[in-house]
Design a protein around this motif. Structure first.
Motif, PDB file in Angstrom:
ATOM      1  N   THR A 120     -70.227  -2.992-121.577  1.00  0.00           N
ATOM      2  CA  THR A 120     -71.335  -2.933-120.622  1.00  0.00           C
ATOM      3  C   THR A 120     -71.197  -1.745-119.674  1.00  0.00           C
ATOM      4  O   THR A 120     -72.142  -1.417-118.950  1.00  0.00           O
ATOM      5  CB  THR A 120     -71.432  -4.232-119.792  1.00  0.00           C
ATOM      6  OG1 THR A 120     -70.247  -4.373-119.002  1.00  0.00           O
ATOM      7  CG2 THR A 120     -71.613  -5.440-120.692  1.00  0.00           C
ATOM      8  N   GLN A 121     -70.057  -1.087-119.691  1.00  0.00           N
ATOM      9  CA  GLN A 121     -69.818   0.064-118.842  1.00  0.00           C
ATOM     10  C   GLN A 121     -70.344   1.360-119.481  1.00  0.00           C
ATOM     11  O   GLN A 121     -70.387   2.401-118.838  1.00  0.00           O
ATOM     12  CB  GLN A 121     -68.314   0.181-118.586  1.00  0.00           C
ATOM     13  CG  GLN A 121     -67.944   1.038-117.431  1.00  0.00           C
ATOM     14  CD  GLN A 121     -66.465   0.898-117.107  1.00  0.00           C
ATOM     15  OE1 GLN A 121     -65.819  -0.099-117.406  1.00  0.00           O
ATOM     16  NE2 GLN A 121     -65.917   1.914-116.480  1.00  0.00           N
ATOM     17  N   LEU A 122     -70.754   1.290-120.747  1.00  0.00           N
ATOM     18  CA  LEU A 122     -71.222   2.476-121.464  1.00  0.00           C
ATOM     19  C   LEU A 122     -72.719   2.412-121.720  1.00  0.00           C
ATOM     20  O   LEU A 122     -73.269   1.357-122.031  1.00  0.00           O
ATOM     21  CB  LEU A 122     -70.479   2.618-122.791  1.00  0.00           C
ATOM     22  CG  LEU A 122     -68.966   2.771-122.700  1.00  0.00           C
ATOM     23  CD1 LEU A 122     -68.369   2.842-124.096  1.00  0.00           C
ATOM     24  CD2 LEU A 122     -68.572   3.993-121.892  1.00  0.00           C
ATOM     25  N   ARG A 123     -73.349   3.591-121.626  1.00  0.00           N
ATOM     26  CA  ARG A 123     -74.789   3.727-121.861  1.00  0.00           C
ATOM     27  C   ARG A 123     -74.992   4.850-122.867  1.00  0.00           C
ATOM     28  O   ARG A 123     -74.479   5.961-122.692  1.00  0.00           O
ATOM     29  CB  ARG A 123     -75.460   4.058-120.529  1.00  0.00           C
ATOM     30  CG  ARG A 123     -76.878   4.516-120.602  1.00  0.00           C
ATOM     31  CD  ARG A 123     -77.418   4.821-119.215  1.00  0.00           C
ATOM     32  NE  ARG A 123     -77.036   6.134-118.726  1.00  0.00           N
ATOM     33  CZ  ARG A 123     -77.731   7.252-118.936  1.00  0.00           C
ATOM     34  NH1 ARG A 123     -78.843   7.214-119.627  1.00  0.00           N
ATOM     35  NH2 ARG A 123     -77.319   8.404-118.445  1.00  0.00           N
ATOM     36  N   GLU A 124     -75.730   4.560-123.937  1.00  0.00           N
ATOM     37  CA  GLU A 124     -75.995   5.577-124.956  1.00  0.00           C
ATOM     38  C   GLU A 124     -77.000   6.588-124.425  1.00  0.00           C
ATOM     39  O   GLU A 124     -78.047   6.213-123.904  1.00  0.00           O
ATOM     40  CB  GLU A 124     -76.525   4.925-126.229  1.00  0.00           C
ATOM     41  CG  GLU A 124     -76.657   5.885-127.375  1.00  0.00           C
ATOM     42  CD  GLU A 124     -77.017   5.198-128.687  1.00  0.00           C
ATOM     43  OE1 GLU A 124     -76.827   5.826-129.728  1.00  0.00           O
ATOM     44  OE2 GLU A 124     -77.511   4.054-128.645  1.00  0.00           O
ATOM     45  N   ILE A 125     -76.654   7.878-124.574  1.00  0.00           N
ATOM     46  CA  ILE A 125     -77.575   8.905-124.080  1.00  0.00           C
ATOM     47  C   ILE A 125     -78.147   9.787-125.184  1.00  0.00           C
ATOM     48  O   ILE A 125     -79.077  10.542-124.934  1.00  0.00           O
ATOM     49  CB  ILE A 125     -76.927   9.775-122.989  1.00  0.00           C
ATOM     50  CG1 ILE A 125     -75.668  10.458-123.476  1.00  0.00           C
ATOM     51  CG2 ILE A 125     -76.642   8.961-121.755  1.00  0.00           C
ATOM     52  CD1 ILE A 125     -75.094  11.450-122.476  1.00  0.00           C
ATOM     53  N   GLY A 126     -77.641   9.692-126.398  1.00  0.00           N
ATOM     54  CA  GLY A 126     -78.195  10.488-127.486  1.00  0.00           C
ATOM     55  C   GLY A 126     -77.345  10.410-128.733  1.00  0.00           C
ATOM     56  O   GLY A 126     -76.329   9.709-128.772  1.00  0.00           O
ATOM     57  N   THR A 127     -77.783  11.147-129.750  1.00  0.00           N
ATOM     58  CA  THR A 127     -77.081  11.152-131.031  1.00  0.00           C
ATOM     59  C   THR A 127     -76.914  12.581-131.542  1.00  0.00           C
ATOM     60  O   THR A 127     -77.733  13.454-131.237  1.00  0.00           O
ATOM     61  CB  THR A 127     -77.833  10.305-132.078  1.00  0.00           C
ATOM     62  OG1 THR A 127     -77.077  10.302-133.295  1.00  0.00           O
ATOM     63  CG2 THR A 127     -79.230  10.832-132.359  1.00  0.00           C
ATOM     64  N   LEU A 128     -75.871  12.797-132.316  1.00  0.00           N
ATOM     65  CA  LEU A 128     -75.664  14.076-132.988  1.00  0.00           C
ATOM     66  C   LEU A 128     -76.134  14.014-134.439  1.00  0.00           C
ATOM     67  O   LEU A 128     -76.048  14.991-135.163  1.00  0.00           O
ATOM     68  CB  LEU A 128     -74.180  14.469-132.933  1.00  0.00           C
ATOM     69  CG  LEU A 128     -73.589  14.610-131.525  1.00  0.00           C
ATOM     70  CD1 LEU A 128     -72.119  15.003-131.609  1.00  0.00           C
ATOM     71  CD2 LEU A 128     -74.373  15.593-130.684  1.00  0.00           C
TER      72      LEU A 128
ATOM     73  N   ASN B  32     -71.127  14.618-136.846  1.00  0.00           N
ATOM     74  CA  ASN B  32     -72.525  14.578-137.285  1.00  0.00           C
ATOM     75  C   ASN B  32     -73.044  13.147-137.490  1.00  0.00           C
ATOM     76  O   ASN B  32     -74.196  12.950-137.838  1.00  0.00           O
ATOM     77  CB  ASN B  32     -72.720  15.406-138.555  1.00  0.00           C
ATOM     78  CG  ASN B  32     -71.857  14.948-139.716  1.00  0.00           C
ATOM     79  OD1 ASN B  32     -71.122  13.973-139.621  1.00  0.00           O
ATOM     80  ND2 ASN B  32     -71.929  15.674-140.815  1.00  0.00           N
ATOM     81  N   ARG B  33     -72.215  12.178-137.233  1.00  0.00           N
ATOM     82  CA  ARG B  33     -72.599  10.766-137.309  1.00  0.00           C
ATOM     83  C   ARG B  33     -72.381  10.045-135.968  1.00  0.00           C
ATOM     84  O   ARG B  33     -72.431   8.833-135.889  1.00  0.00           O
ATOM     85  CB  ARG B  33     -71.791  10.059-138.389  1.00  0.00           C
ATOM     86  CG  ARG B  33     -72.178  10.464-139.798  1.00  0.00           C
ATOM     87  CD  ARG B  33     -71.140   9.968-140.792  1.00  0.00           C
ATOM     88  NE  ARG B  33     -71.618   9.971-142.158  1.00  0.00           N
ATOM     89  CZ  ARG B  33     -71.882  11.040-142.883  1.00  0.00           C
ATOM     90  NH1 ARG B  33     -71.736  12.231-142.377  1.00  0.00           N
ATOM     91  NH2 ARG B  33     -72.295  10.933-144.128  1.00  0.00           N
ATOM     92  N   CYS B  34     -72.109  10.804-134.925  1.00  0.00           N
ATOM     93  CA  CYS B  34     -71.765  10.225-133.628  1.00  0.00           C
ATOM     94  C   CYS B  34     -72.970  10.025-132.720  1.00  0.00           C
ATOM     95  O   CYS B  34     -73.945  10.768-132.791  1.00  0.00           O
ATOM     96  CB  CYS B  34     -70.799  11.146-132.882  1.00  0.00           C
ATOM     97  SG  CYS B  34     -69.129  11.106-133.506  1.00  0.00           S
TER      98      CYS B  34
END
Length: 130
Positions: free
Chosen positions: A45-53, A88-90
């Motif tokens: 819950t401390q992490l927020r997704e901001i984008g993808t590679l 490239n999958r992160c």
């Protein structure tokens, strides 16, 4: 799907995260300089997704790795090359408490799935063409 982050955007995000020089945080209980299995101590819950590679225009990204010199996949100093595996999958995640950035992906094998995580460091990002 999260927004695609090209290498220039990734560098900008990493630069901003490192400029803030955050202090100690719960997200740093386990050193994550190189790839690690996601530690149980890391509070999701401390992490927020901001984008993808992972580029939508590349339905089958390469499994080729970029590991110059004597670096290995597990090396703390292995370059972050967004066009190469596993980057490239992160997806890119931010700690909501301290703004540190992390790269995450799921490694899948014949009988296992392993969520892996690595801290993003600006100095290691390399824009290497395939």
């Amino acid at each position: 799907m999260p927004d695609y982050l090209d290498t220039t955007t990734l560098i900008d995000l990493a630069r901003r995260a490192e400029v803030s020089e955050p202090g100690p945080c719960a997200c740093t209980k386990t050193p994550l300089d190189g790839w690690q299995s996601q530690p149980i101590s890391l509070d999701e819950t401390q992490l927020r997704e901001i984008g993808t590679l992972l580029a939508e225009s590349d339905p089958e990204p390469t499994f080729a790795e970029y590991l110059p010199g004597k670096t290995t996949y597990w090396s703390d100093n292995a370059p972050v090359a967004p066009r190469y595996f596993p980057y490239n999958r992160c997806s890119v995640w931010e700690c909501v408490s301290c703004a540190r950035l992390y790269l995450r992906y799921t490694e899948g094998g014949g009988y296992f799935v392993d969520r892996r995580i690595r801290a993003l460091r600006l100095a290691l990002i390399e824009d290497i063409p395939l």
